[in-house]
Scaffold this active site. Structure first.
Site, PDB file in Angstrom:
ATOM      1  N   LYS A   1       0.852  -1.102  -0.156  1.00 37.87           N
ATOM      2  CA  LYS A   1       0.149   0.028   0.260  1.00 37.87           C
ATOM      3  C   LYS A   1       1.106   1.470   0.107  1.00 37.87           C
ATOM      4  O   LYS A   1       2.187   1.090   0.494  1.00 37.87           O
ATOM      5  CB  LYS A   1      -0.839  -0.232   1.241  1.00 37.87           C
ATOM      6  CG  LYS A   1      -1.650   1.164   1.439  1.00 37.87           C
ATOM      7  CD  LYS A   1      -2.932   1.414   0.511  1.00 37.87           C
ATOM      8  CE  LYS A   1      -3.792   2.717   0.741  1.00 37.87           C
ATOM      9  NZ  LYS A   1      -4.603   2.934  -0.728  1.00 37.87           N
TER      10      LYS A   1
ATOM     11  N   CYS B   1      -2.648   9.881  -6.141  1.00 37.92           N
ATOM     12  CA  CYS B   1      -3.691   9.581  -5.337  1.00 37.92           C
ATOM     13  C   CYS B   1      -4.703  10.830  -5.627  1.00 37.92           C
ATOM     14  O   CYS B   1      -4.451  11.867  -5.129  1.00 37.92           O
ATOM     15  CB  CYS B   1      -3.338   9.342  -4.016  1.00 37.92           C
ATOM     16  SG  CYS B   1      -4.594   9.021  -2.702  1.00 37.92           S
TER      17      CYS B   1
HETATM   18  N1  OXC Z   1      -5.490   5.693  -5.565  1.00 38.33           N
HETATM   19  C1  OXC Z   1      -4.703   5.932  -4.833  1.00 38.33           C
HETATM   20  O1  OXC Z   1      -3.558   6.383  -4.951  1.00 38.33           O
HETATM   21  N2  OXC Z   1      -4.716   5.740  -3.397  1.00 38.33           N
HETATM   22  C2  OXC Z   1      -6.039   5.223  -2.891  1.00 38.33           C
HETATM   23  N3  OXC Z   1      -7.073   5.128  -3.847  1.00 38.33           N
HETATM   24  C3  OXC Z   1      -6.910   5.399  -5.162  1.00 38.33           C
HETATM   25  O2  OXC Z   1      -7.578   5.482  -6.080  1.00 38.33           O
HETATM   26  C4  OXC Z   1      -6.229   5.746  -1.598  1.00 38.33           C
HETATM   27  O3  OXC Z   1      -5.713   5.204  -0.654  1.00 38.33           O
HETATM   28  O4  OXC Z   1      -7.150   6.527  -1.375  1.00 38.33           O
END
Ligand code: OXC
Length: 313
Positions: free
Chosen positions: A47, A131
């Protein structure tokens, strides 16, 4: 089918197959990362990490329907030191370990990248410039001067394999301008695309938005975004120097979707929405569907069709 191979490499990093997880779903905790280690995912991608542990946006923050997903997770993660410290325990899976980085400022990104550079067990860094879900913060990838500044500073300190995750672009001038910037730096790969930011999904029955943050606005994934993802893969493959690998992401739920990304020039592909929906079995299923399709077309390796999309003359 054993003679059909879907192995690939990303700037010298060998992958047993071209399929692995997108940074986002089910890659936040040690349990998630171990599951990826045990699965057919060719790599383990974390993540997106920030300097400190982060709770993210209020729930509900994820919703899916038959066409895809909308999310506004807001980068919930355990903080980069967690992903840094897990690297040695993931070695046993004998697959590359990529750490995604999405600091809330340039300074945070530099601090995280500096520390990850000291860890030989982290194979590579995916710097997330896209993001869409941090309230009050624009997506770096749409601020071209800022992207240049970030890369300028990052490559003063980075010696590791490092790539960037881009938002989708929609106008040809943006592809050209961004590719010109990216080609100036020793990037190893570019991941196209993050979710399409600030979409809106509505539940007609309740006459309501389906997620809470940002009054229902969030990043769109799944079938909705495959054509945009393919166009971004195709255009960046055309415009980027050959040393930069292109990783496709967006709308892959079958072997045929993966085939389409590779035909557009992807060296590997990431699975997001479908991984969230189906769990770790998706990697083995999509891999065998891709192999079956290649077999039916007489292809034994990805290189035999990668980037060879035909035009209509
Ligand atoms: N893209 C991101 O880079 N992060 C996540 N969602 C997304 O669509 C997030 O954590 O919101």
């Amino acid at each position: 089918m054993s003679e059909v191979s879907v192995s690939t490499n990303i700037s010298g990093i060998e992958l047993k197959s071209c399929l692995y997880n997108a940074s986002g779903p089910l890659c936040t905790t040690v349990e998630h990362l171990n599951d990826l280690g045990l699965s057919h995912s060719a790599a383990i991608l974390s993540k997106s990490s920030t300097l400190k542990e982060h709770k993210g946006n209020p729930s509900p923050r994820y919703f899916e329907n038959e066409l895809g997903s909308i999310n506004s997770m807001g980068l919930p993660n355990k903080g980069y030191l967690y992903y840094d410290s897990l690297a040695s325990s993931l070695l046993k899976y004998e697959k590359p370990y990529f750490v995604s980085v999405s600091g809330f400022s340039l300074e945070e990104n530099l601090c995280i990248i500096k520390k990850l550079n000291e860890n030989k067990e982290v194979t590579a860094i995916e710097l997330n410039l896209s993001c869409p879900n941090v309230p009050g913060k624009p997506q770096t990838g749409y601020d071209f001067q800022q992207v240049k500044l970030v890369l300028e500073e990052v490559f003063k300190i980075n010696k590791k394999t490092l790539g960037v995750k881009l938002p989708p672009y929609f106008d040809l001038i943006h592809f050209y301008s961004m590719a010109d910037i990216l080609n100036e730096y020793p990037l190893s790969f570019v991941t196209c695309i993050n979710s399409i930011g600030n979409g809106l999904v509505i539940d007609v029955e309740t006459e309501s938005v389906v997620i809470k943050p940002k009054n229902g606005f969030g990043g769109i994934g799944g079938d909705y975004i495959k054509p945009t993802a393919l166009a971004n893969v195709r255009k960046f493959r055309e415009l980027l120097k050959k040393e930069i690998s292109v990783i496709g992401c967006g709308g892959i739920k079958t072997g045929m979707d993966a085939f389409e990304h590779i035909l557009c020039g992807a060296d590997a592909v990431q699975i997001g929405t479908q991984f969230m929906r189906e769990g770790i079995n998706c990697f083995e299923r999509i891999e065998s569907e891709l192999k079956e399709l290649m077999q039916s077309k007489g292809y034994k390796t990805l290189n035999e069709f990668k980037g060879n999309i035909k035009l209509i003359h």
